[in-house]
Design a protein around this motif. Structure first.
Motif, PDB file in Angstrom:
ATOM      1  N   GLY A   1       0.788  -1.225   0.000  1.00 36.58           N
ATOM      2  CA  GLY A   1       0.000   0.000   0.000  1.00 36.58           C
ATOM      3  C   GLY A   1       0.818   1.273   0.000  1.00 36.58           C
ATOM      4  O   GLY A   1       0.347   2.301   0.469  1.00 36.58           O
ATOM      5  N   ASP A   2       2.030   1.220  -0.518  1.00 39.71           N
ATOM      6  CA  ASP A   2       2.885   2.411  -0.553  1.00 39.71           C
ATOM      7  C   ASP A   2       2.370   3.364  -1.627  1.00 39.71           C
ATOM      8  O   ASP A   2       2.706   3.234  -2.802  1.00 39.71           O
ATOM      9  N   THR A   3       1.543   4.311  -1.220  1.00 41.52           N
ATOM     10  CA  THR A   3       0.903   5.205  -2.193  1.00 41.52           C
ATOM     11  C   THR A   3       1.896   6.135  -2.876  1.00 41.52           C
ATOM     12  O   THR A   3       1.702   6.498  -4.029  1.00 41.52           O
ATOM     13  N   SER A   4       2.979   6.511  -2.191  1.00 45.24           N
ATOM     14  CA  SER A   4       3.958   7.385  -2.848  1.00 45.24           C
ATOM     15  C   SER A   4       4.709   6.637  -3.943  1.00 45.24           C
ATOM     16  O   SER A   4       5.000   7.200  -4.999  1.00 45.24           O
ATOM     17  N   LEU A   5       4.997   5.353  -3.725  1.00 45.20           N
ATOM     18  CA  LEU A   5       5.640   4.554  -4.768  1.00 45.20           C
ATOM     19  C   LEU A   5       4.694   4.370  -5.953  1.00 45.20           C
ATOM     20  O   LEU A   5       5.100   4.498  -7.115  1.00 45.20           O
ATOM     21  N   LEU A   6       3.441   4.096  -5.663  1.00 48.96           N
ATOM     22  CA  LEU A   6       2.441   3.961  -6.717  1.00 48.96           C
ATOM     23  C   LEU A   6       2.334   5.265  -7.519  1.00 48.96           C
ATOM     24  O   LEU A   6       2.264   5.232  -8.752  1.00 48.96           O
ATOM     25  N   ALA A   7       2.357   6.385  -6.849  1.00 52.60           N
ATOM     26  CA  ALA A   7       2.267   7.684  -7.525  1.00 52.60           C
ATOM     27  C   ALA A   7       3.457   7.909  -8.458  1.00 52.60           C
ATOM     28  O   ALA A   7       3.297   8.451  -9.559  1.00 52.60           O
ATOM     29  N   ILE A   8       4.648   7.492  -8.047  1.00 55.88           N
ATOM     30  CA  ILE A   8       5.834   7.631  -8.898  1.00 55.88           C
ATOM     31  C   ILE A   8       5.616   6.872 -10.201  1.00 55.88           C
ATOM     32  O   ILE A   8       5.860   7.378 -11.297  1.00 55.88           O
ATOM     33  N   TRP A   9       5.164   5.620 -10.092  1.00 49.68           N
ATOM     34  CA  TRP A   9       4.932   4.808 -11.282  1.00 49.68           C
ATOM     35  C   TRP A   9       3.798   5.389 -12.136  1.00 49.68           C
ATOM     36  O   TRP A   9       3.890   5.404 -13.360  1.00 49.68           O
ATOM     37  N   GLU A  10       2.725   5.835 -11.503  1.00 51.50           N
ATOM     38  CA  GLU A  10       1.602   6.422 -12.252  1.00 51.50           C
ATOM     39  C   GLU A  10       2.043   7.650 -13.031  1.00 51.50           C
ATOM     40  O   GLU A  10       1.674   7.822 -14.190  1.00 51.50           O
ATOM     41  N   ASP A  11       2.821   8.522 -12.399  1.00 53.98           N
ATOM     42  CA  ASP A  11       3.286   9.741 -13.064  1.00 53.98           C
ATOM     43  C   ASP A  11       4.208   9.429 -14.242  1.00 53.98           C
ATOM     44  O   ASP A  11       4.156  10.093 -15.270  1.00 53.98           O
ATOM     45  N   ALA A  12       5.047   8.424 -14.075  1.00 50.56           N
ATOM     46  CA  ALA A  12       6.044   8.121 -15.107  1.00 50.56           C
ATOM     47  C   ALA A  12       5.499   7.250 -16.233  1.00 50.56           C
ATOM     48  O   ALA A  12       6.055   7.237 -17.330  1.00 50.56           O
ATOM     49  N   THR A  13       4.414   6.517 -15.971  1.00 55.10           N
ATOM     50  CA  THR A  13       3.917   5.551 -16.958  1.00 55.10           C
ATOM     51  C   THR A  13       2.405   5.682 -17.143  1.00 55.10           C
ATOM     52  O   THR A  13       1.665   4.728 -16.886  1.00 55.10           O
TER      53      THR A  13
END
Length: 155
Positions: free
Chosen positions: A44-56
């Motif tokens: 549930g690491d939302t900041s890690l998920l956000a990094i991937w969402e922004d980049a891809t």
């Protein structure tokens, strides 16, 4: 990656390397390019998920909880505590890499985080319909995981 900033900067390069590697080891003989279409992230690491969402933005991101894949791939007994879950994950990963891998057989013990990544991949591939294997994990009648014979590594 040692930090999130480095990951964020290098995501596209990383994906391109994965696609190139997949094409290099492909045994299909096809000249069709391999493309990453989904990224699975455990937890549930939302900041890690956000990094991937922004980049891809053009990829499908799947967030999977450890409990989700463990419920499907581990038995109740294996899932009773962390030590037994980790041991079972390493055995199942050996089976999966042996059965589905196109790399050479893995000759040693999987590190737990690597084994759990393999199982996350198996779970997601089954969920997406890319692998239709029943049962998901081959077991002996006593419930133990069927594993390939260990390779003897010659020095």
């Amino acid at each position: 990656f040692f930090d999130r900033d480095t990951l964020q900067e290098d995501i596209i390069t990383l994906i391109n390397e994965w696609e190139d590697y997949a094409a290099d080891i492909s045994q299909t003989g096809s000249s069709e390019a391999w493309k990453v279409t989904h990224i699975a992230i455990e937890g549930g690491d939302t900041s890690l998920l956000a990094i991937w969402e922004d980049a891809t933005p053009n990829l499908s991101l799947l967030r999977v909880s450890p409990e989700e894949w463990r419920a499907e791939l581990l038995t109740e007994k294996e899932n009773q505590n962390g030590a037994s879950a980790k041991a079972a994950s390493r055995l199942i990963a050996r089976q999966v890499v042996h059965d589905f891998g196109i790399m050479e057989d893995h000759g040693g013990k999987f590190q737990t985080d690597v084994a759990e990544s393999v199982l996350l991949g198996l779970y997601v591939a089954r969920r997406l319909g890319w692998i239709e294997r029943e049962p998901a994990v081959r077991r002996y009648t006593n419930g133990n995981v069927m594993t390939p014979k260990k390779l003897v590594v010659k020095k």
